[in-house]
Scaffold this motif. Structure first.
Motif, PDB file in Angstrom:
ATOM      1  N   ILE A  78      10.306  13.505  41.186  1.00 18.09           N
ATOM      2  CA  ILE A  78      10.051  12.115  40.784  1.00 18.09           C
ATOM      3  C   ILE A  78      11.033  11.114  41.372  1.00 18.09           C
ATOM      4  O   ILE A  78      10.871   9.918  41.193  1.00 18.09           O
ATOM      5  CB  ILE A  78      10.053  11.977  39.237  1.00 18.09           C
ATOM      6  CG1 ILE A  78      11.348  12.518  38.645  1.00 18.09           C
ATOM      7  CG2 ILE A  78       8.847  12.656  38.638  1.00 18.09           C
ATOM      8  CD1 ILE A  78      11.537  12.203  37.180  1.00 18.09           C
ATOM      9  N   HIS A 101       6.890  13.019  44.686  1.00 21.67           N
ATOM     10  CA  HIS A 101       5.526  13.327  44.195  1.00 21.67           C
ATOM     11  C   HIS A 101       4.972  14.643  44.743  1.00 21.67           C
ATOM     12  O   HIS A 101       3.766  14.832  44.749  1.00 21.67           O
ATOM     13  CB  HIS A 101       4.535  12.191  44.483  1.00 21.67           C
ATOM     14  CG  HIS A 101       4.971  10.877  43.943  1.00 21.67           C
ATOM     15  ND1 HIS A 101       5.349  10.707  42.634  1.00 21.67           N
ATOM     16  CD2 HIS A 101       5.101   9.677  44.532  1.00 21.67           C
ATOM     17  CE1 HIS A 101       5.693   9.441  42.455  1.00 21.67           C
ATOM     18  NE2 HIS A 101       5.554   8.792  43.579  1.00 21.67           N
ATOM     19  N   THR A 124      10.540  16.592  37.187  1.00 20.61           N
ATOM     20  CA  THR A 124      10.005  16.781  35.845  1.00 20.61           C
ATOM     21  C   THR A 124       9.151  18.035  35.888  1.00 20.61           C
ATOM     22  O   THR A 124       8.591  18.358  36.931  1.00 20.61           O
ATOM     23  CB  THR A 124       9.202  15.555  35.375  1.00 20.61           C
ATOM     24  OG1 THR A 124       8.782  15.763  34.029  1.00 20.61           O
ATOM     25  CG2 THR A 124       7.991  15.307  36.237  1.00 20.61           C
ATOM     26  N   THR A 132      -5.337  23.414  33.929  1.00 18.70           N
ATOM     27  CA  THR A 132      -4.472  22.584  34.778  1.00 18.70           C
ATOM     28  C   THR A 132      -4.269  23.233  36.143  1.00 18.70           C
ATOM     29  O   THR A 132      -4.353  22.559  37.174  1.00 18.70           O
ATOM     30  CB  THR A 132      -3.105  22.382  34.105  1.00 18.70           C
ATOM     31  OG1 THR A 132      -3.312  21.974  32.760  1.00 18.70           O
ATOM     32  CG2 THR A 132      -2.279  21.355  34.825  1.00 18.70           C
ATOM     33  N   LEU A 188       0.914  14.928  45.308  1.00 25.33           N
ATOM     34  CA  LEU A 188       0.281  14.128  44.261  1.00 25.33           C
ATOM     35  C   LEU A 188       0.392  12.652  44.574  1.00 25.33           C
ATOM     36  O   LEU A 188       1.303  12.226  45.295  1.00 25.33           O
ATOM     37  CB  LEU A 188       0.918  14.434  42.905  1.00 25.33           C
ATOM     38  CG  LEU A 188       1.008  15.902  42.498  1.00 25.33           C
ATOM     39  CD1 LEU A 188       1.725  16.032  41.176  1.00 25.33           C
ATOM     40  CD2 LEU A 188      -0.381  16.520  42.397  1.00 25.33           C
ATOM     41  N   SER A 189      -0.521  11.863  44.012  1.00 22.23           N
ATOM     42  CA  SER A 189      -0.432  10.416  44.210  1.00 22.23           C
ATOM     43  C   SER A 189       0.529   9.831  43.182  1.00 22.23           C
ATOM     44  O   SER A 189       0.736  10.405  42.115  1.00 22.23           O
ATOM     45  CB  SER A 189      -1.821   9.788  44.047  1.00 22.23           C
ATOM     46  OG  SER A 189      -2.387  10.163  42.814  1.00 22.23           O
ATOM     47  N   SER A 190       1.118   8.691  43.512  1.00 18.26           N
ATOM     48  CA  SER A 190       2.080   8.067  42.590  1.00 18.26           C
ATOM     49  C   SER A 190       1.334   7.505  41.380  1.00 18.26           C
ATOM     50  O   SER A 190       0.173   7.114  41.484  1.00 18.26           O
ATOM     51  CB  SER A 190       2.858   6.964  43.300  1.00 18.26           C
ATOM     52  OG  SER A 190       1.947   6.060  43.877  1.00 18.26           O
ATOM     53  N   PRO A 191       1.976   7.478  40.218  1.00 19.23           N
ATOM     54  CA  PRO A 191       1.291   7.034  39.005  1.00 19.23           C
ATOM     55  C   PRO A 191       0.930   5.560  39.055  1.00 19.23           C
ATOM     56  O   PRO A 191       1.697   4.743  39.556  1.00 19.23           O
ATOM     57  CB  PRO A 191       2.297   7.314  37.889  1.00 19.23           C
ATOM     58  CG  PRO A 191       3.604   7.391  38.562  1.00 19.23           C
ATOM     59  CD  PRO A 191       3.359   7.865  39.947  1.00 19.23           C
ATOM     60  N   LEU A 192      -0.247   5.229  38.546  1.00 15.79           N
ATOM     61  CA  LEU A 192      -0.699   3.834  38.518  1.00 15.79           C
ATOM     62  C   LEU A 192       0.200   3.024  37.595  1.00 15.79           C
ATOM     63  O   LEU A 192       0.410   3.409  36.445  1.00 15.79           O
ATOM     64  CB  LEU A 192      -2.151   3.783  37.999  1.00 15.79           C
ATOM     65  CG  LEU A 192      -3.206   3.448  39.036  1.00 15.79           C
ATOM     66  CD1 LEU A 192      -4.571   3.869  38.557  1.00 15.79           C
ATOM     67  CD2 LEU A 192      -3.187   1.967  39.344  1.00 15.79           C
ATOM     68  N   GLY A 194       3.364   2.619  38.050  1.00 13.42           N
ATOM     69  CA  GLY A 194       4.733   3.122  38.143  1.00 13.42           C
ATOM     70  C   GLY A 194       5.123   3.972  36.956  1.00 13.42           C
ATOM     71  O   GLY A 194       4.349   4.207  36.044  1.00 13.42           O
ATOM     72  N   TYR A 195       6.395   4.420  36.967  1.00 11.15           N
ATOM     73  CA  TYR A 195       6.913   5.251  35.881  1.00 11.15           C
ATOM     74  C   TYR A 195       7.350   4.387  34.720  1.00 11.15           C
ATOM     75  O   TYR A 195       7.878   3.292  34.908  1.00 11.15           O
ATOM     76  CB  TYR A 195       8.092   6.096  36.372  1.00 11.15           C
ATOM     77  CG  TYR A 195       7.711   7.197  37.314  1.00 11.15           C
ATOM     78  CD1 TYR A 195       7.002   8.297  36.857  1.00 11.15           C
ATOM     79  CD2 TYR A 195       8.090   7.155  38.648  1.00 11.15           C
ATOM     80  CE1 TYR A 195       6.656   9.321  37.714  1.00 11.15           C
ATOM     81  CE2 TYR A 195       7.738   8.169  39.507  1.00 11.15           C
ATOM     82  CZ  TYR A 195       7.030   9.251  39.029  1.00 11.15           C
ATOM     83  OH  TYR A 195       6.684  10.266  39.886  1.00 11.15           O
ATOM     84  N   LYS A 196       7.199   4.917  33.513  1.00  7.16           N
ATOM     85  CA  LYS A 196       7.716   4.236  32.310  1.00  7.16           C
ATOM     86  C   LYS A 196       9.149   4.682  32.119  1.00  7.16           C
ATOM     87  O   LYS A 196       9.482   5.847  32.293  1.00  7.16           O
ATOM     88  CB  LYS A 196       6.883   4.639  31.075  1.00  7.16           C
ATOM     89  CG  LYS A 196       5.372   4.416  31.214  1.00  7.16           C
ATOM     90  CD  LYS A 196       5.035   2.971  30.975  1.00  7.16           C
ATOM     91  CE  LYS A 196       3.525   2.743  30.926  1.00  7.16           C
ATOM     92  NZ  LYS A 196       2.817   2.945  32.181  1.00  7.16           N
TER      93      LYS A 196
END
Length: 197
Positions: A78, A101, A124, A132, A188-192, A194-196
């Motif tokens: 990450i 990612h 992570t 999964t 993997l694609s980056s999270p929509l 961004g990260y929280k």
């Protein structure tokens, strides 16, 4: 003209015979694959049922049921490369997480858990279930063939390289390392959004 016709007919007959043999071979292979898939499903169901039974027995007896420890983890990188010390960089390389990612499967033992603890700020991880794993491999799975990244389009590619060890990721069997090496690290694609924090 007759000679030409005769050679063409012999070529056609030969081609038809080869095609028939290939169809027969594929049919046999499909049966074997189906049988193997059935055994995997049976194995998985049996394992799930035994866990449910053990939970119920513990509840009836007024005891606690300790869930079995996970055998594998999905590790996702990450953070990027800025300010990474050499030891952490080496561990990330060993885990095959060279880019942000990227994700890989890791067999959990004392050594790998220690490694994960050391690189925790950069990765992570979680413990996947069968669904999964299946989705990751189907949607983002690429194979490493002759050091090249090849999309997994059919079972023939897996059959050639792994034989009958395709189920080893979930069961974490003796050929886990071979199967995991065969799979390219998942991009993997980056999270929509961004990260929280």
């Amino acid at each position: 003209v007759l000679k030409k016709r005769k050679t063409l007919e012999s070529i056609k007959a030969d081609r038809d015979a080869k095609r028939l043999a290939l169809q027969q071979k594929r049919k046999e292979k499909r049966k074997v694959i189906f049988k193997r898939a059935e055994t995997y499903v049976k194995e998985h169901r049996k394992l799930e049922r035994s866990l449910i039974r053990q939970r119920r027995l513990a509840k009836e007896g007024g005891n606690f049921f300790l869930e079995p420890e996970a055998k594998i983890a999905v590790v996702v990188r990450i953070r990027g490369i800025n300010g990474v010390d050499p030891k952490t960089k080496k561990i990330l390389r060993l885990l095959r997480l060279r880019q942000i990612h990227n994700a890989t499967f890791v067999r959990l033992n004392r050594a790998t858990i220690k490694m994960l603890r050391l690189v925790e700020p950069y990765v992570t991880y979680g413990y996947p279930n069968l669904k999964t794993i299946r989705e990751l491999v189907y949607k983002r799975g690429y194979a490493k063939v002759n050091k090249q990244r090849m999309p997994i389009t059919d079972n023939q590619l897996i059959e050639e390289k792994l034989g009958k060890h395709g189920n080893e990721i979930y069961t974490c069997g003796p050929h886990f390392k071979q199967v995991n090496k065969f799979l390219w690290a998942f991009k993997l694609s980056s999270p929509l959004g961004g990260y929280k924090k």
